[in-house]
Design a protein around this motif. Structure first.
Motif, PDB file in Angstrom:
ATOM      1  N   ASP A 286       0.820  -1.210   0.000  1.00 34.02           N
ATOM      2  CA  ASP A 286       0.000   0.000   0.000  1.00 34.02           C
ATOM      3  C   ASP A 286       0.853   1.259   0.000  1.00 34.02           C
ATOM      4  O   ASP A 286       0.410   2.306  -0.470  1.00 34.02           O
ATOM      5  CB  ASP A 286      -0.949  -0.015   1.195  1.00 34.02           C
ATOM      6  N   ILE A 287       2.071   1.169   0.523  1.00 34.73           N
ATOM      7  CA  ILE A 287       3.017   2.280   0.403  1.00 34.73           C
ATOM      8  C   ILE A 287       3.353   2.505  -1.066  1.00 34.73           C
ATOM      9  O   ILE A 287       3.354   3.632  -1.569  1.00 34.73           O
ATOM     10  CB  ILE A 287       4.313   1.978   1.193  1.00 34.73           C
ATOM     11  N   ILE A 288       3.624   1.403  -1.770  1.00 31.60           N
ATOM     12  CA  ILE A 288       4.010   1.488  -3.180  1.00 31.60           C
ATOM     13  C   ILE A 288       2.886   2.073  -4.024  1.00 31.60           C
ATOM     14  O   ILE A 288       3.119   2.889  -4.927  1.00 31.60           O
ATOM     15  CB  ILE A 288       4.411   0.093  -3.703  1.00 31.60           C
ATOM     16  N   THR A 289       1.649   1.677  -3.741  1.00 34.00           N
ATOM     17  CA  THR A 289       0.509   2.069  -4.591  1.00 34.00           C
ATOM     18  C   THR A 289      -0.242   3.279  -4.054  1.00 34.00           C
ATOM     19  O   THR A 289      -1.300   3.615  -4.577  1.00 34.00           O
ATOM     20  CB  THR A 289      -0.470   0.887  -4.722  1.00 34.00           C
ATOM     21  N   LEU A 290       0.273   3.934  -3.012  1.00 32.58           N
ATOM     22  CA  LEU A 290      -0.401   5.098  -2.447  1.00 32.58           C
ATOM     23  C   LEU A 290      -0.398   6.243  -3.446  1.00 32.58           C
ATOM     24  O   LEU A 290       0.661   6.655  -3.940  1.00 32.58           O
ATOM     25  CB  LEU A 290       0.292   5.521  -1.144  1.00 32.58           C
ATOM     26  N   GLN A 301      -6.151  12.147   6.771  1.00 30.02           N
ATOM     27  CA  GLN A 301      -6.501  10.732   6.736  1.00 30.02           C
ATOM     28  C   GLN A 301      -6.350  10.177   5.323  1.00 30.02           C
ATOM     29  O   GLN A 301      -6.267  10.926   4.350  1.00 30.02           O
ATOM     30  CB  GLN A 301      -7.930  10.508   7.231  1.00 30.02           C
ATOM     31  N   ILE A 302      -6.313   8.849   5.241  1.00 26.27           N
ATOM     32  CA  ILE A 302      -6.185   8.145   3.965  1.00 26.27           C
ATOM     33  C   ILE A 302      -7.400   7.245   3.791  1.00 26.27           C
ATOM     34  O   ILE A 302      -7.793   6.524   4.707  1.00 26.27           O
ATOM     35  CB  ILE A 302      -4.903   7.285   3.921  1.00 26.27           C
ATOM     36  N   VAL A 303      -7.985   7.282   2.598  1.00 26.75           N
ATOM     37  CA  VAL A 303      -9.033   6.338   2.222  1.00 26.75           C
ATOM     38  C   VAL A 303      -8.539   5.628   0.967  1.00 26.75           C
ATOM     39  O   VAL A 303      -8.434   6.238  -0.089  1.00 26.75           O
ATOM     40  CB  VAL A 303     -10.379   7.039   1.959  1.00 26.75           C
ATOM     41  N   LYS A 304      -8.225   4.357   1.107  1.00 23.23           N
ATOM     42  CA  LYS A 304      -7.570   3.627   0.016  1.00 23.23           C
ATOM     43  C   LYS A 304      -7.984   2.169   0.019  1.00 23.23           C
ATOM     44  O   LYS A 304      -8.135   1.553   1.074  1.00 23.23           O
ATOM     45  CB  LYS A 304      -6.044   3.714   0.193  1.00 23.23           C
ATOM     46  N   ARG A 305      -8.145   1.625  -1.159  1.00 24.46           N
ATOM     47  CA  ARG A 305      -8.385   0.185  -1.306  1.00 24.46           C
ATOM     48  C   ARG A 305      -7.067  -0.547  -1.128  1.00 24.46           C
ATOM     49  O   ARG A 305      -6.092  -0.270  -1.819  1.00 24.46           O
ATOM     50  CB  ARG A 305      -8.957  -0.092  -2.701  1.00 24.46           C
ATOM     51  N   GLN A 306      -7.023  -1.474  -0.178  1.00 16.48           N
ATOM     52  CA  GLN A 306      -5.785  -2.162   0.121  1.00 16.48           C
ATOM     53  C   GLN A 306      -5.482  -3.237  -0.924  1.00 16.48           C
ATOM     54  O   GLN A 306      -6.382  -3.907  -1.416  1.00 16.48           O
ATOM     55  CB  GLN A 306      -5.859  -2.771   1.519  1.00 16.48           C
ATOM     56  N   GLY A 314     -11.604  -0.797   7.354  1.00 21.79           N
ATOM     57  CA  GLY A 314     -12.892  -0.583   8.000  1.00 21.79           C
ATOM     58  C   GLY A 314     -13.119   0.857   8.410  1.00 21.79           C
ATOM     59  O   GLY A 314     -14.257   1.310   8.511  1.00 21.79           O
ATOM     60  N   VAL A 315     -12.026   1.589   8.658  1.00 19.22           N
ATOM     61  CA  VAL A 315     -12.120   3.014   8.994  1.00 19.22           C
ATOM     62  C   VAL A 315     -11.029   3.738   8.215  1.00 19.22           C
ATOM     63  O   VAL A 315     -10.010   3.135   7.858  1.00 19.22           O
ATOM     64  CB  VAL A 315     -11.919   3.241  10.512  1.00 19.22           C
ATOM     65  N   PRO A 316     -11.210   5.045   7.918  1.00 14.68           N
ATOM     66  CA  PRO A 316     -10.129   5.793   7.261  1.00 14.68           C
ATOM     67  C   PRO A 316      -8.872   5.759   8.120  1.00 14.68           C
ATOM     68  O   PRO A 316      -8.935   5.754   9.354  1.00 14.68           O
ATOM     69  CB  PRO A 316     -10.706   7.208   7.149  1.00 14.68           C
ATOM     70  N   THR A 317      -7.722   5.736   7.466  1.00 18.08           N
ATOM     71  CA  THR A 317      -6.453   5.686   8.189  1.00 18.08           C
ATOM     72  C   THR A 317      -6.076   7.076   8.671  1.00 18.08           C
ATOM     73  O   THR A 317      -5.788   7.959   7.856  1.00 18.08           O
ATOM     74  CB  THR A 317      -5.338   5.140   7.280  1.00 18.08           C
ATOM     75  N   LEU A 350      -2.496  -0.655 -12.389  1.00 14.52           N
ATOM     76  CA  LEU A 350      -2.634  -1.381 -11.134  1.00 14.52           C
ATOM     77  C   LEU A 350      -3.440  -2.663 -11.276  1.00 14.52           C
ATOM     78  O   LEU A 350      -3.456  -3.496 -10.369  1.00 14.52           O
ATOM     79  CB  LEU A 350      -3.287  -0.478 -10.078  1.00 14.52           C
ATOM     80  N   ASN A 351      -4.137  -2.829 -12.414  1.00 12.07           N
ATOM     81  CA  ASN A 351      -4.874  -4.074 -12.653  1.00 12.07           C
ATOM     82  C   ASN A 351      -3.954  -5.208 -13.093  1.00 12.07           C
ATOM     83  O   ASN A 351      -4.368  -6.370 -13.098  1.00 12.07           O
ATOM     84  CB  ASN A 351      -5.960  -3.854 -13.707  1.00 12.07           C
TER      85      ASN A 351
END
Length: 480
Positions: A286-290, A301-306, A314-317, A350-351
């Motif tokens: 997730d660091i790489i794809t942030l 905060q971060i909202v990201k698909r892991q 489950g909650v924003p980071t 990313l796919n």
């Protein structure tokens, strides 16, 4: 005597329909009759670049070219043979019947069932794909299991020089010979490593039993045929990872040391390490794809698909001040308009999970190599890796009273059970500390209170007020 119909339609293969998310198209077999095609999917997906339109085969560069081409050729030969001996006119319905695998009425039912069962390799690959598509595990796990299945196929075809057995033809001695081959020829010394290669094969066999393809009694000795290990019983699919973490004091020392590093590439790796820690134990994938679009600078905060779970946490980071400091520093670099840490090209797809996995593995090795040197120079108690940041955050969070439910959500675990399993030891230590605090409470000593008026002294003597105390470390009030 039946007449042989020599005028049979010509069959061919083609990639049809729209590509899926991986860019693959489905292979179809089709026969032309009365200027119209009768077609059927063969349930094989290939990227257009791996398909030779002229020869209607998979190009040799594809890792599974031989197996897929043999499967396609066998399918066409089988259909052509049935058409060749068909008594009567060949219509669209006749073609559909043979293409769907239905045979002539006089063929024995037992023979039909025999041909219907897939080989162990075909079925294991199918089960592996099915579980991956159901998000039971990530791409890297799917890829590793696929390689284990193909290694077993290589052993059968090239070492045993035999045909791959169907599910109902499996024998225990085949797996015994495979284990001996890996141990004595390939020199796979670790029993756990060899057991791991058997997992996707045994999982497929159990899946076949659950779906009624084969009987449990016929394969029971096979699916339990793991190599004994001395230290612990082998678990088939998941292993509890060893938790290595730095204390808060060690993290501070490492932070201070990293500020004086002169080499720019190492300083940036340390930025990513500490960002993983301050961003609630973020995984390296997730660091790489942030991406910058994942970050809300106003709400911090971060909202990201892991990447691993393919779902948002489950909650924003939430992002601490240190995490925001790192982000603003990288924003100032202005190196990549899409990816925060400039670890992927701006147009990276990313796919393409295979390319992403390869990139992740390469960068993980590079990061850990630099962290090895840093941890030695900074006199850390062990060799620090990128995953150390994730474990350190989790342990510190537990010791500071964050609920297990919230921690599980922040770290992106599938269930709270996963969090409990990995960090069980630290939960037990925390509970032990809090119980010890209770045990050491001395209610016989006179507590100190603020001075009271004479009017309240009598009431206080009869019914003293017990103040609220905080439990050790947790931060939650403990009422007596």
């Amino acid at each position: 005597m039946k007449q042989v119909n020599m005028e049979i339609p010509g069959g061919s293969f083609a990639l049809l329909n729209k590509p899926n998310q991986k860019g693959e198209q489905c292979v179809y077999i089709r026969y032309c009759i009365n200027r119209k095609y009768v077609k059927r999917s063969v349930d094989i997906w290939i990227k257009p670049d791996d398909w030779d339109t002229k020869t209607q085969t998979v190009k040799p560069s594809h890792p599974n070219a031989t197996r897929i081409n043999n499967r396609l050729n066998n399918l066409k030969v089988t259909i052509d043979a049935k058409l060749l001996v068909h008594d009567g006119p060949i219509t669209s319905d006749v073609l559909k019947m043979y293409m769907d695998g239905n045979d002539r009425p006089e063929v024995k039912e037992a023979e039909q069932q025999k041909q219907a069962l897939p080989t162990i390799i075909e079925y294991a690959l199918e089960v592996n794909d099915h579980l991956y598509n159901k998000s039971h595990f990530g791409y890297s796990t799917w890829y590793n299991k696929k390689k284990c299945i193909e290694a077993f196929e290589f052993f059968i075809l090239n070492i045993e020089k035999a045909e791959v057995p169907r599910l109902d033809e499996l024998k225990l001695d085949l797996f015994d010979r495979y284990i001996n081959y890996r141990k004595n020829i390939l020199k796979n010394g670790s029993a756990e490593a060899m057991n791991k290669t058997l997992v996707p094969l045994y999982a497929a066999i159990r899946y076949a039993v659950d779906n009624g393809l084969i009987e449990q009694k016929n394969v029971a000795p096979i699916v339990n045929n793991y190599i004994p290990v001395k230290s612990r019983k082998y678990t088939s699919d998941t292993e509890e990872e060893r938790v290595r973490y730095l204390t808060p004091e060690q993290m501070r020392r490492l932070w201070e040391y990293s500020r004086d590093i002169s080499r720019e590439s190492t300083r940036k790796i340390m930025d990513m390490f500490f960002f993983a820690y301050y961003a609630c134990g973020m995984r390296i994938s997730d660091i790489i794809t942030l991406e910058w679009k994942h970050i809300d600078f106003q709400k911090c905060q971060i909202v990201k698909r892991q990447v691993k779970t393919k779902q948002e946490a489950g909650v924003p980071t939430p992002l601490s001040p240190k995490a925001m400091e790192i982000l603003y520093r990288w924003k100032g670099y202005n190196r990549n308009s899409r990816f925060v840490f400039n670890l992927l090209d701006e147009d990276f797809d990313l796919n393409d999970e295979r390319a992403l996995m390869m990139s992740r593995n390469t960068k993980d090795k590079t990061f850990n190599k630099s962290l090895l040197a840093v941890s030695r120079n900074a006199k850390m108690p062990f060799n620090v890796t990128m995953h150390t940041a994730r474990h350190s955050f989790a342990v510190h969070a537990i010791n500071n009273g964050i609920s297990l439910y919230l921690l599980s959500k922040l770290m992106g675990h599938a269930t709270i059970i996963t969090t409990e399993k990995i960090y069980a030891r630290f939960l037990e230590e925390k509970v032990s500390d809090e119980v010890q605090f209770i045990m050491e409470m001395d209610l016989s000593k006179t507590p100190r209170y603020p001075a009271k008026s004479k009017e309240n002294e009598a009431a206080t003597a009869v019914s003293p007020t017990i103040p609220v105390s905080k439990s050790y470390r947790s931060g939650y009030p403990l009422r007596t």
